[in-house]
Write a protein that holds these residues in place. Structure first.
Motif, PDB file in Angstrom:
ATOM      1  N   ILE A 329       0.854  -1.185   0.000  1.00  0.00           N
ATOM      2  CA  ILE A 329       0.000   0.000   0.000  1.00  0.00           C
ATOM      3  C   ILE A 329       0.889   1.233   0.000  1.00  0.00           C
ATOM      4  N   GLN A 578     -17.363   0.071  -7.597  1.00  0.00           N
ATOM      5  CA  GLN A 578     -16.518  -1.118  -7.468  1.00  0.00           C
ATOM      6  C   GLN A 578     -15.342  -1.079  -8.436  1.00  0.00           C
ATOM      7  N   VAL A 581     -12.688   1.243  -6.978  1.00  0.00           N
ATOM      8  CA  VAL A 581     -12.016   0.620  -5.832  1.00  0.00           C
ATOM      9  C   VAL A 581     -11.024  -0.444  -6.305  1.00  0.00           C
ATOM     10  N   ARG A 582     -11.406  -1.208  -7.323  1.00  0.00           N
ATOM     11  CA  ARG A 582     -10.488  -2.235  -7.819  1.00  0.00           C
ATOM     12  C   ARG A 582      -9.244  -1.602  -8.447  1.00  0.00           C
ATOM     13  N   PHE A 584      -7.873   1.245  -7.457  1.00  0.00           N
ATOM     14  CA  PHE A 584      -7.066   1.609  -6.283  1.00  0.00           C
ATOM     15  C   PHE A 584      -6.275   0.404  -5.786  1.00  0.00           C
ATOM     16  N   ASN A 585      -6.969  -0.710  -5.584  1.00  0.00           N
ATOM     17  CA  ASN A 585      -6.316  -1.892  -5.028  1.00  0.00           C
ATOM     18  C   ASN A 585      -5.227  -2.432  -5.948  1.00  0.00           C
ATOM     19  N   THR A 586      -5.477  -2.385  -7.255  1.00  0.00           N
ATOM     20  CA  THR A 586      -4.479  -2.869  -8.212  1.00  0.00           C
ATOM     21  C   THR A 586      -3.245  -1.978  -8.213  1.00  0.00           C
ATOM     22  N   GLY A 588      -2.178  -0.573  -5.645  1.00  0.00           N
ATOM     23  CA  GLY A 588      -1.548  -0.685  -4.341  1.00  0.00           C
ATOM     24  C   GLY A 588      -1.712   0.565  -3.518  1.00  0.00           C
ATOM     25  N   SER A 590      -4.343   2.757  -1.004  1.00  0.00           N
ATOM     26  CA  SER A 590      -5.520   2.611  -0.159  1.00  0.00           C
ATOM     27  C   SER A 590      -6.692   3.388  -0.744  1.00  0.00           C
ATOM     28  N   PRO A 591      -7.847   2.737  -0.990  1.00  0.00           N
ATOM     29  CA  PRO A 591      -8.978   3.408  -1.658  1.00  0.00           C
ATOM     30  C   PRO A 591      -9.501   4.606  -0.871  1.00  0.00           C
TER      31      PRO A 591
END
Length: 662
Positions: A329, A578, A581-582, A584-586, A588, A590-591
């Motif tokens: 992150i 969604q 958010v994905r 953000f996660n990809t 690395g 934090s959303p």
């Protein structure tokens, strides 16, 4: 007394180009102008350019004596530069041309003919389009008055829709379907044609305008003195925009000075006492907001943050790379100065990357293949698949040549706004894969048929339905263009015995060259958060560009796909929220997704300030509208089975840097 026959000579035209740090597009502008029928001369008023550009235009002038260059005056401003060029001109007509504009064939001839058919017209302009053929805003305008300025700046046209008491400045939507020259209130200053004698009678342009607003002034001045303005819609000139190496802050400051000069010149005595002072305060406040926005954008544009996979060494400019794995992150405040991947290197790298094995083959009867838009995101991916099968390919590009070569690959520069040259067909292609804007294709179908094309696969968009309820004028025009093009392709291909297939993809991503997911990525990296409108619950089906490439190859030799239009969407439907958010996660990161209830209004304000048709309130409103489409027919006919969103992780957002050169 004998009879003497007299043949009246066609009017001659002097093209005047004023240039300051324009860049390499200037040579293309001048070359296109020198090819025009009816040209007397091209006068370049050179306010200052880089040495490579100067050398290029000097070589062009040495080859063609009709190119005359005026230098030594320094940067005296656009209006003064136009007047200087006009003072040296010898043609019957003056044709003022921005240095980032590419004239189509016979533009001068058609423009002069239109003005001769409309002697009441003192000034004429034409349709300005983006390189992909999309019509630009501002081709047709209202005269700039205080009422128009207030309507635009306060967005009153959104409150009082279609109310003539609140007129907009740009009114292209009212003239979008014109096919004949028409008298209009005002035109864009990127292209302006006027009789030389008339121009000198008017006294030329007001040189108190250094840069911007001088075209609005000229239109108002002509109208005030009894003249008319002509718009010639069938002349479509490519306008690249923002090609000069000039700070945006300098442009904004001159716009503000120009607006103050304009209202002071024409309306100072029409105001109630104190109103002009308030107007100047408003214009300067707008300038302050623009400069603040530019400052924030510069401050928020660090080198890109890239999250490395564990165990990989990050590539850091100017330092010794650490072997410490990058954390999973990354907070928005943490800066990673990484060498950005240039688009040119990215394109070459993509062509160097291997393609996963697949069981599709393209029949020899459909080879060679002519691929348009070969350097775009969809074109590049399709080209990889064609090269993997050693299919001889003629790859057409407009702006971006890719420094990549392989046996059987023939790069060819072509502007689809112009007729295709015979060089394009030197290798006798049998199949066309068309990836740029679909409305660029119909004008070429007759010649494609004459040259032996028997199979066509082309790309439209599901926007044709998802944006059907849009109130944005630019989006409405694009939808109409797509629908008309699809109908034309089906009708013309049927009569020409060409087998056709049209693909309608959803939101495309996959190699970092798209305007959708990549825009979200850039925003997140720049600001560390992403705004959404209310719940952003509308469904999306992002489609990977490689799935589109696979679908293209699969459809080519499949007779089931002839004369059909297919939705080619992604394998997973997820809400807009969604999807963000994905991403953000990809990345690395934090959303941080923030709900902004007035986001449509903010984007509409941004539209006004930044003049971008891609940024508007409709974008926010659609976050809550479903835009998912089943691909059942494509699955049944040719086995289409797309992947879920971002299953490839970072490689689906940005290809690896392993092949990059420093």
């Amino acid at each position: 007394m004998g009879n003497h026959s007299h043949v009246e000579e066609a009017p001659s035209v002097s093209v005047i180009v004023v240039s300051y740090n324009t860049g390499t597009i200037l040579s293309r502008c001048l070359s296109a102008a020198l090819k025009q029928e009816g040209l007397k001369e091209v006068i370049l008023v050179d306010h200052g350019n880089s040495i490579p550009v100067i050398q290029s235009i000097n070589r062009l002038a040495a080859k063609d004596k009709r190119l005359r260059i005026i230098r030594g005056q320094g940067n005296i401003g656009f209006a003064a530069g136009c007047n200087l060029g006009a003072s040296e001109a010898r043609g019957d007509y003056l044709f003022f041309l921005n240095p980032d504009c590419i004239l189509p064939e016979n533009a001068l001839k058609h423009m002069v003919h239109a003005m001769q058919q409309h002697p009441e017209a003192w000034l004429a302009g034409c349709t300005m389009v983006d390189p992909d053929g999309t019509s630009q805003g501002g081709n047709v305008r209202n005269l700039l008055t205080l009422r128009v300025a207030l309507t635009e700046s306060l967005h009153l046209y959104r409150i009082f829709r279609n109310n003539p008491r609140f007129p907009r400045l740009n009114i292209d939507e009212h003239y979008a379907h014109l096919l004949e020259p028409t008298i209009v209130p005002a035109i864009s200053g990127a292209v302006m044609c006027i009789r030389r004698a008339r121009y000198h009678t008017l006294g030329g342009m007001d040189e108190r305008y250094f840069f911007h607003v001088e075209d609005l002034d000229l239109c108002y001045f002509i109208t005030k003195h009894g003249g008319k303005i002509l718009f010639v819609p069938t002349i479509r000139c490519i306008h690249h925009r923002s090609s000069s190496d000039v700070p945006q802050s300098f442009i904004e400051q001159n716009k503000s000075r120009g607006f103050i000069q304009y209202f002071d010149k024409y309306f100072r005595h029409s105001f109630f006492p104190g109103v002009f002072v308030l107007l100047k305060i408003g214009i300067r406040f707008r300038l302050w907001l623009r400069l603040l926005g530019l400052r924030l954008r510069r401050k928020g544009t660090p080198a890109k943050k890239r999250v490395q996979k564990p165990g990989k060494t990050p590539l850091v400019a100017g330092s010794i790379a650490s072997s410490t794995p990058t954390p999973a992150i990354v907070r928005a405040s943490e800066k990673q100065k990484v060498v950005p991947l240039s688009p040119d290197i990215l394109r070459r790298q993509l062509l160097e990357m291997p393609v996963a094995p697949f069981d599709l083959t393209i029949p020899e009867s459909l080879q060679p293949v002519l691929l348009t838009g070969a350097s775009g995101q969809v074109g590049l991916s399709i080209l990889r698949y064609l090269l993997a099968q050693n299919v001889e390919t003629i790859a057409l590009y407009n702006q971006h040549a890719v420094l990549f070569s392989k046996s059987g690959l023939h790069w060819q520069k072509a502007d689809l706004e112009l007729p295709l040259s015979d060089d394009v067909f030197e290798h006798k292609p049998r199949t066309l894969i068309h990836t740029p804007s679909i409305w660029l294709l119909p004008p070429h179908l007759n010649k494609l048929s004459e040259k032996g094309i028997k199979r066509i696969v082309c790309f439209s968009s599901t926007s044709i339905t998802s944006k059907s309820g849009s109130t944005n004028a630019a989006e409405q025009v694009a939808i109409r263009n797509m629908a008309t093009a699809e109908e034309s392709i089906a009708r013309m291909c049927s009569s020409l015995n060409i087998d056709w297939t049209i693909f309608r993809p959803t939101l495309i991503y996959g190699i970092g060259l798209d305007r959708n997911v990549s825009s979200i990525v850039r925003f997140i990296r720049r600001f560390g958060f992403f705004p959404i409108y209310t719940h952003a619950s509308g469904l999306r089906q992002p489609v990977h560009v490689d799935d589109l490439a696979w679908a293209t190859v699969a459809a080519l030799g499949n007779k089931e796909t002839h004369s059909k239009t297919y939705v080619v969407s992604g394998g997973e439907a997820l809400s807009y929220h969604q999807m963000v958010v994905r991403i953000f996660n990809t990345l690395g990161i934090s959303p941080r997704v923030i709900r902004v209830p007035f986001l449509p209004t903010l984007l509409n304000i941004a539209t006004f300030f930044y003049r971008s048709s891609e940024i508007n309130g409709e974008v926010a409103r659609r976050m809550n509208l479903d835009q998912s489409y089943p691909f059942d027919e494509a699955a049944a006919d040719f086995g289409y089975a797309p992947r879920d969103f971002l299953t490839g992780g970072m490689e689906d957002l940005e290809p690896s840097l392993e092949h990059e050169e420093f």
